[in-house]
Scaffold this motif. Sequence first.
Motif, PDB file in Angstrom:
ATOM      1  N   GLY A   1       0.793  -1.222   0.000  1.00 61.13           N
ATOM      2  CA  GLY A   1       0.000   0.000   0.000  1.00 61.13           C
ATOM      3  C   GLY A   1       0.819   1.263   0.000  1.00 61.13           C
ATOM      4  N   ARG A   2       0.155   2.336  -0.300  1.00 64.54           N
ATOM      5  CA  ARG A   2       0.735   3.671  -0.234  1.00 64.54           C
ATOM      6  C   ARG A   2      -0.224   4.566   0.529  1.00 64.54           C
ATOM      7  N   CYS A   3       0.334   5.530   1.212  1.00 63.76           N
ATOM      8  CA  CYS A   3      -0.464   6.467   1.998  1.00 63.76           C
ATOM      9  C   CYS A   3      -0.256   7.874   1.444  1.00 63.76           C
ATOM     10  N   TYR A   4      -1.363   8.579   1.271  1.00 62.93           N
ATOM     11  CA  TYR A   4      -1.329   9.932   0.732  1.00 62.93           C
ATOM     12  C   TYR A   4      -1.940  10.903   1.739  1.00 62.93           C
ATOM     13  N   ARG A   5      -1.511  12.142   1.666  1.00 61.69           N
ATOM     14  CA  ARG A   5      -2.096  13.210   2.481  1.00 61.69           C
ATOM     15  C   ARG A   5      -2.842  14.146   1.548  1.00 61.69           C
ATOM     16  N   VAL A   6      -4.057  14.504   1.958  1.00 67.57           N
ATOM     17  CA  VAL A   6      -4.871  15.430   1.176  1.00 67.57           C
ATOM     18  C   VAL A   6      -5.456  16.463   2.128  1.00 67.57           C
ATOM     19  N   VAL A   7      -5.321  17.719   1.767  1.00 70.95           N
ATOM     20  CA  VAL A   7      -5.962  18.805   2.509  1.00 70.95           C
ATOM     21  C   VAL A   7      -6.982  19.415   1.558  1.00 70.95           C
ATOM     22  N   HIS A   8      -8.233  19.479   2.009  1.00 72.49           N
ATOM     23  CA  HIS A   8      -9.302  19.989   1.137  1.00 72.49           C
ATOM     24  C   HIS A   8     -10.408  20.566   1.997  1.00 72.49           C
ATOM     25  N   ASP A   9     -10.952  21.693   1.603  1.00 67.52           N
ATOM     26  CA  ASP A   9     -12.022  22.349   2.355  1.00 67.52           C
ATOM     27  C   ASP A   9     -13.419  21.927   1.927  1.00 67.52           C
ATOM     28  N   GLY A  10     -13.527  21.015   0.961  1.00 62.23           N
ATOM     29  CA  GLY A  10     -14.838  20.585   0.494  1.00 62.23           C
ATOM     30  C   GLY A  10     -15.325  21.483  -0.619  1.00 62.23           C
ATOM     31  N   PRO A  11     -16.582  21.387  -0.945  1.00 59.24           N
ATOM     32  CA  PRO A  11     -17.604  20.581  -0.287  1.00 59.24           C
ATOM     33  C   PRO A  11     -17.400  19.096  -0.566  1.00 59.24           C
ATOM     34  N   PHE A  12     -17.886  18.270   0.349  1.00 57.79           N
ATOM     35  CA  PHE A  12     -17.806  16.834   0.226  1.00 57.79           C
ATOM     36  C   PHE A  12     -19.164  16.284  -0.201  1.00 57.79           C
ATOM     37  N   ARG A  13     -19.139  15.360  -1.131  1.00 58.59           N
ATOM     38  CA  ARG A  13     -20.353  14.683  -1.587  1.00 58.59           C
ATOM     39  C   ARG A  13     -20.109  13.190  -1.450  1.00 58.59           C
ATOM     40  N   PHE A  14     -21.014  12.486  -0.846  1.00 56.70           N
ATOM     41  CA  PHE A  14     -20.852  11.050  -0.635  1.00 56.70           C
ATOM     42  C   PHE A  14     -21.430  10.316  -1.836  1.00 56.70           C
ATOM     43  N   VAL A  15     -20.580  10.075  -2.810  1.00 58.11           N
ATOM     44  CA  VAL A  15     -20.995   9.640  -4.131  1.00 58.11           C
ATOM     45  C   VAL A  15     -21.389   8.165  -4.187  1.00 58.11           C
ATOM     46  N   ASP A  16     -20.540   7.270  -3.690  1.00 55.32           N
ATOM     47  CA  ASP A  16     -20.776   5.848  -3.916  1.00 55.32           C
ATOM     48  C   ASP A  16     -21.440   5.116  -2.757  1.00 55.32           C
TER      49      ASP A  16
END
Length: 79
Positions: free
Chosen positions: A52-67
């Motif tokens: 596996g690999r681990c990534y860092r993400v910084v995001h303010d959204g908006p978030f949508r729960f797609v799946d």
Amino acid sequence: MWDICVGGVVASGETYDVAAGRELAEELGLDDARPRLIGAGRYEDDDVRLIGRCYRVVHDGPFRFVDGEVAEIRHVTAS
């Protein structure tokens, strides 16, 4: 059940970076996220073998729960 990450499986012919972006889009609706690789490793026990690999993400959204895999987000601080 709570989880602290978004994740999934890398498809045949797909790179880890592309898979990370796809999973962020599928689970959180983030089409413009920029994952940054922070580490990689292997794990194995009697039931699981994982690369596996681990990534860092910084995001303010908006978030949508797609799946449907994510139902709610709560922000936490690292300690």
